[in-house]
Structure formats: structure tokens, C-alpha cells
Design an enzyme around this catalytic site. Sequence first.
Site, PDB file in Angstrom:
ATOM      1  N   CYS A 117      12.805-119.609  32.518  1.00  0.00           N
ATOM      2  CA  CYS A 117      11.439-119.102  32.376  1.00  0.00           C
ATOM      3  C   CYS A 117      10.944-119.353  30.968  1.00  0.00           C
ATOM      4  O   CYS A 117      11.532-118.864  30.013  1.00  0.00           O
ATOM      5  CB  CYS A 117      11.390-117.608  32.682  1.00  0.00           C
ATOM      6  SG  CYS A 117       9.792-116.872  32.377  1.00  0.00           S
ATOM      7  N   GLY A 118       9.855-120.101  30.856  1.00  0.00           N
ATOM      8  CA  GLY A 118       9.364-120.435  29.533  1.00  0.00           C
ATOM      9  C   GLY A 118       8.338-119.480  28.982  1.00  0.00           C
ATOM     10  O   GLY A 118       8.067-119.490  27.799  1.00  0.00           O
TER      11      GLY A 118
END
Length: 278
Positions: A117-118
Site C-alpha cells: 500500500c503506497g
Amino acid sequence: MGRLIHRVKATRLDLATQRRVVREEALAAEEPLEIRLGHEPFTVTMRTPGDDFDLVAGFLVSEAIIFEPEQLISLRFCAGEDENGQQTFNVVEAQLRPDVALPGASAQRHVTTTSACGICGTASIDAVRKSSHYPITAPPDQPLIKAEVLAGLPDELRERQKLFEKTGGVHAAALFAPDGELLRLREDVGRHNAVDKVVGAAFRDRELPLRDTILQVSGRASFELVQKAAMAGIPVLAAVSAPSSLAVELARESGLTLVGFSRGRTLNVYTHDGRIGD
């Protein structure tokens, strides 16, 4: 720099032969990287070691903190040691030009960003919708890339994935020219990290905006990957898997051509299909 590959023992169970075999497996490395702006901590991301300066530069571009090479004065590793006293190379400090506006405390990412997850830790989705300094122009009268060439990019990407070949556990992102020439390729356990490394390398070589290029990724097309492409001025993003609904919405708004399910002889063009020729 840390190791790209770690070797561990695993027990392989073969249900067909009812055999249990212990053997050595190669795994892609995943280690934390702390990013500091000046002497202040900004975020921690989980990544595969290697091309860390490119990763940091690309991350700062996608976060709308910098957009010109002159704004990034220097990048350096800070001292850090593991339990054995070995340098970890897991802290990078970015020195920015004094006039660069630093993000406020509310925008800083005080949580670890995982390799999956960025955008975890940002204050809100609205905070993620950033304005690019390199707006994407409307599709030209003439297509940018032929469908035949575009459809062949996933195979070209797969053939060049050296780390994936050894571990089977990393994503890849690559920039291609309209004729299919490979310009840059990076691998990482995180999809967003691979894209940041590609964009950061181009940024440090003063190549932004990346107009007339195609970004091919090995996984799905998320909202954040569309954002990163738009922030770098990349007009076409192609993925081998599906896009999300929010990714399609953002691509439509930003003028980016978004392609999904690019596999073999078929592909889906979700937005601005005028850039894809027959």
C-alpha cells in the site's frame, strides 16, 4: 546496500508423490527505508534494497514536493547498523532547496508504508489528489503507440525481470518508447516502489516530463499508480491486470490513457483511447 535476495530453508510438500523435501529457496528482500527531509523523519516505506536514491526522488515527485532537479540538492545514506554492527543503508536523507515548501505535520506519514500500500497513512483521499506540474495534454490527432506494440510490452517486461526470475516475488515497472524500445526498468516488492524508482531515475537524469512514453506495470492499476504516472507527465499507463474504479476516474480526469488486462492478443482501454492506434 542490503541484499536483494535472502536464502531460506523451506519444506516442500508434493501431494502427488506424498513426499516432503527440505530445500533452499530464494526470496526477494524486504527491508524498511526511512526517508528524511533534512534531518526530520518523513516516512518509512518497505522496499527491496537497491536504487534507493531513485526511489526517494520518485516518491518526492509523486508527493508533489519537488518537480525540478534543482530542488533536490543531495541524497545521502545516514549511519545505521544492524545487530551485527553492519551498515544497513536503510535511512536516506534528502536535502531540499531552501525555498521548497515542506509538508506540514498533518501531511507527514507517521506510519509505516507497507510494500502493498503506497498511500497508507495520508490524512485523506483528498490529500492524495495532487496537481501535477506536468499536465498531460489531450490525445494527439495521431496515435502515440500501435496496439500491436502495446500488447507486446508485458512479454518484454517479463523477459527483463531478473529478480522475479530468481524469486518469483517482486513487481516490475518499465518505461517504453512508442516503438517498443525499453527505456528503464525497476523491480521491487511494492508496485508503487517500482514506479517511484523508474520515475526517480528519470527525474535525476532530467528527463521529466516523460511525455511520449508508456509505463507498463506487472500487476494491477491502482489509483496511486495512475497518480504517480500523471505526476511525471506519463500519458499511457498499461497493466497486465485490472484497474480499480478510482484509478479509471483519476485517469479520465487527468487526461491519461489507462489500459488493463494487457495479455497476449487482447487489452482493455478504459480512458482516452485516441492514443492507441489499430
